[in-house]
Design a protein around this motif. Structure first.
Motif, short mmCIF file in Angstrom:
data_model
loop_
_atom_site.label_atom_id
_atom_site.label_comp_id
_atom_site.label_asym_id
_atom_site.label_seq_id
_atom_site.Cartn_x
_atom_site.Cartn_y
_atom_site.Cartn_z
N ARG A 19 20.37 -19.42 -16.74
CA ARG A 19 21.67 -20.13 -16.70
C ARG A 19 22.41 -20.09 -18.05
O ARG A 19 21.75 -20.42 -19.05
CB ARG A 19 21.77 -21.48 -16.43
CG ARG A 19 21.15 -21.76 -14.71
CD ARG A 19 20.94 -22.73 -14.44
NE ARG A 19 21.90 -23.87 -14.83
CZ ARG A 19 22.93 -24.30 -13.65
NH1 ARG A 19 22.56 -23.48 -12.80
NH2 ARG A 19 23.68 -25.11 -13.92
N ASP A 21 25.00 -22.27 -19.62
CA ASP A 21 25.80 -23.53 -19.06
C ASP A 21 26.05 -24.45 -19.81
O ASP A 21 25.70 -24.31 -21.21
CB ASP A 21 25.22 -24.01 -17.88
CG ASP A 21 23.74 -24.48 -18.15
OD1 ASP A 21 23.39 -24.76 -19.26
OD2 ASP A 21 22.99 -24.94 -17.08
N ALA A 22 26.55 -25.56 -19.80
CA ALA A 22 26.93 -26.77 -20.93
C ALA A 22 25.50 -27.00 -21.49
O ALA A 22 25.63 -27.69 -22.63
CB ALA A 22 27.53 -27.77 -20.17
N VAL A 23 24.55 -27.01 -20.97
CA VAL A 23 22.97 -27.38 -21.49
C VAL A 23 22.69 -26.23 -22.43
O VAL A 23 22.17 -26.46 -23.73
CB VAL A 23 21.99 -27.68 -20.47
CG1 VAL A 23 20.75 -27.93 -21.27
CG2 VAL A 23 22.52 -28.93 -19.82
N ALA A 56 31.28 -23.17 -20.53
CA ALA A 56 30.78 -23.45 -21.76
C ALA A 56 30.16 -22.24 -22.15
O ALA A 56 29.90 -21.87 -23.26
CB ALA A 56 29.75 -24.43 -21.31
#
Lengths: 111, 163
Positions: A19, A21-23, A56
């Motif tokens: 992923r 993503d935002a993390v 993100a």
């Protein structure tokens, strides 16, 4: 997200999986910044194993492109497909990034 | 509906698949910590209750974009807060409810429309998340009920001809 790099004759190939993503995007940005700070200016980013991307992740790629443009560098994305590709399309990013269907074609495009 | 207060474990709690009147069914009803790290756990739960991969991808993208908005803009990164997420399905619709206890904030009114034709160097960093939610869903709505914001997203389920 896992991120692996290998240096080819004229470009660094960055293979990401999982992923973006935002993390995980901040970690991606950090690793890319380190490579650009170390002098790398040509990149192929292989999306073959990426199964999810959010805004993100797109922002991290946009930042990478801006950093490279400032240094006269280039990036080409490879294997952007399926739902991940539709995220690029929804945001008009297919016109922003150079994209090829394979790592070999992306490397050739940067040669 | 379960209570909306932090627990000691602060882990997401999930309740799945219960009937909810007429043809509606609650597929997922969970309390999610307002932390970015909770988004992937939530995505796993969504993938479990929505076998359609493309639909699950869309739902997870919308949830991430809106939850990130709440964490960053609504709660300003405040720790130990929770959100409630519900997925409700009927014959024709999938409904996503997202409730927070942040100050009043309507992401659909306040986010600027991004210009998708700009050159890479002129592209602003931001505004894309809400743009994608609007593209992926058929109806989007945000309301403030006095104690928090309630976002309702609805997607029409276009059944495949073979089904």
């Amino acid at each position: 997200m896992d991120l692996h790099t290998r240096v080819e004759s004229h470009a660094t190939v960055v293979t990401i999986s999982g992923r973006l993503d935002a993390v995980t995007a901040p970690e991606y940005e950090k690793r890319i910044r380190e490579m650009i700070d170390s002098g790398a200016v040509s990149f192929v980013v292989d999306f073959d194993q990426v199964d999810y991307i959010s805004s993100a992740g797109l922002r991290a790629l946009l930042l990478m492109t801006k950093l490279l443009n400032a240094k006269g560098g280039r990036v080409c994305l490879a294997n952007v497909k399926g739902n991940v590709r539709s995220v690029f399309e929804m945001c008009g990013f297919c016109a922003v990034f150079r994209m090829e269907n394979s790592v070999a074609e992306a490397l050739a495009a940067l040669a | 509906m379960e209570s909306y207060k932090p627990t000691q474990t602060q882990e997401a709690r999930f309740m799945k698949s219960r009937p909810c009147g007429h043809d509606k069914q609650v597929l997922l009803d969970c309390r999610v910590p307002a932390r970015l790290e909770a988004i992937e756990t939530l995505a796993d739960a969504v993938n479990e209750v929505l076998p359609d991969r493309d639909l699950a991808f869309s739902v997870n993208l919308c949830l991430e974009e809106l939850i990130t908005n709440v964490i960053v803009h609504g709660l300003k990164g405040a720790a130990d807060r929770f959100m409630q997420v519900q997925l409700i399905i009927s014959d024709d619709w999938l409904e996503i409810l997202l409730r927070d206890d942040a100050p009043r904030f309507d992401p659909f009114m306040q986010a600027p429309e991004p210009n998708l034709d700009l050159d890479v160097n002129d592209r602003p960093i931001g505004g894309l998340g809400v743009h994608m939610v609007k593209k992926l869903m058929d109806e989007v709505h945000a309301d403030y009920d006095g104690s928090g914001n309630v976002i309702v997203l609805r997607k029409h389920l276009r059944h495949k001809a073979s089904e």
